[in-house]
Write an enzyme that holds these catalytic residues in place. Sequence first.
Site, PDB file in Angstrom:
ATOM      1  N   MET A 137      19.505   7.221  84.927  1.00 27.95           N
ATOM      2  CA  MET A 137      18.185   7.357  84.372  1.00 27.95           C
ATOM      3  C   MET A 137      17.189   6.588  85.221  1.00 27.95           C
ATOM      4  O   MET A 137      16.713   5.545  84.817  1.00 27.95           O
ATOM      5  CB  MET A 137      18.130   6.840  82.936  1.00 27.95           C
ATOM      6  CG  MET A 137      19.121   7.432  81.991  1.00 27.95           C
ATOM      7  SD  MET A 137      18.679   9.119  81.673  1.00 27.95           S
ATOM      8  CE  MET A 137      20.123   9.636  80.793  1.00 27.95           C
ATOM      9  N   PRO A 138      16.882   7.065  86.406  1.00 20.56           N
ATOM     10  CA  PRO A 138      15.946   6.319  87.246  1.00 20.56           C
ATOM     11  C   PRO A 138      14.544   6.253  86.653  1.00 20.56           C
ATOM     12  O   PRO A 138      14.062   7.207  86.043  1.00 20.56           O
ATOM     13  CB  PRO A 138      15.939   7.118  88.547  1.00 20.56           C
ATOM     14  CG  PRO A 138      17.217   7.882  88.543  1.00 20.56           C
ATOM     15  CD  PRO A 138      17.477   8.193  87.104  1.00 20.56           C
ATOM     16  N   LEU A 139      13.929   5.102  86.826  1.00 16.73           N
ATOM     17  CA  LEU A 139      12.524   4.897  86.499  1.00 16.73           C
ATOM     18  C   LEU A 139      11.802   4.739  87.831  1.00 16.73           C
ATOM     19  O   LEU A 139      12.187   3.889  88.644  1.00 16.73           O
ATOM     20  CB  LEU A 139      12.348   3.643  85.634  1.00 16.73           C
ATOM     21  CG  LEU A 139      10.916   3.188  85.382  1.00 16.73           C
ATOM     22  CD1 LEU A 139      10.147   4.237  84.583  1.00 16.73           C
ATOM     23  CD2 LEU A 139      10.906   1.848  84.656  1.00 16.73           C
ATOM     24  N   THR A 141      14.045   2.108  89.886  1.00 16.04           N
ATOM     25  CA  THR A 141      14.997   1.287  89.154  1.00 16.04           C
ATOM     26  C   THR A 141      16.071   2.220  88.626  1.00 16.04           C
ATOM     27  O   THR A 141      15.761   3.214  87.961  1.00 16.04           O
ATOM     28  CB  THR A 141      14.309   0.562  87.988  1.00 16.04           C
ATOM     29  OG1 THR A 141      13.231  -0.222  88.505  1.00 16.04           O
ATOM     30  CG2 THR A 141      15.278  -0.339  87.244  1.00 16.04           C
TER      31      THR A 141
END
Length: 130
Positions: free
Chosen positions: A1-3, A73
């Site tokens: 789940m990249p931010l 992130t």
Amino acid sequence: MPLVRIDIIENRRTPDQVKKLADIVQDVMRETFDAPPRDRYQIITEHKPGNLIAEDTGLGFTRTDDLVMIQITQQGRDDDNKKALYSTLAERLREQTGLSGDDLIIAVSENTPADWSFGHGVAQFLEGQL
């Protein structure tokens, strides 16, 4: 789940160009990080000229006001995934937007499943919902 955080200088791109930039980042992350569909979390911030500073770290880069800084992130990607992301992003952004490699900075940070809540104050990874 990249931010993903995308930082650019204001008034250098039209809204359509900003969307194109964000779409390219998402497409490349889906390819190189194997991010699932609808796993898109992006924050795009436009800064006044002079409020986004990036020197060349002694590498001889010539930065312009077209600068794009991308912070990701994420969890679980190895060095090969990250290198593929860097090179593919640079190539696609150059081909599709004309962005010079001198004006692209990418930073990837790691975190753990305990570091995410996607809503309602629940740690979905820890609770087995994801």
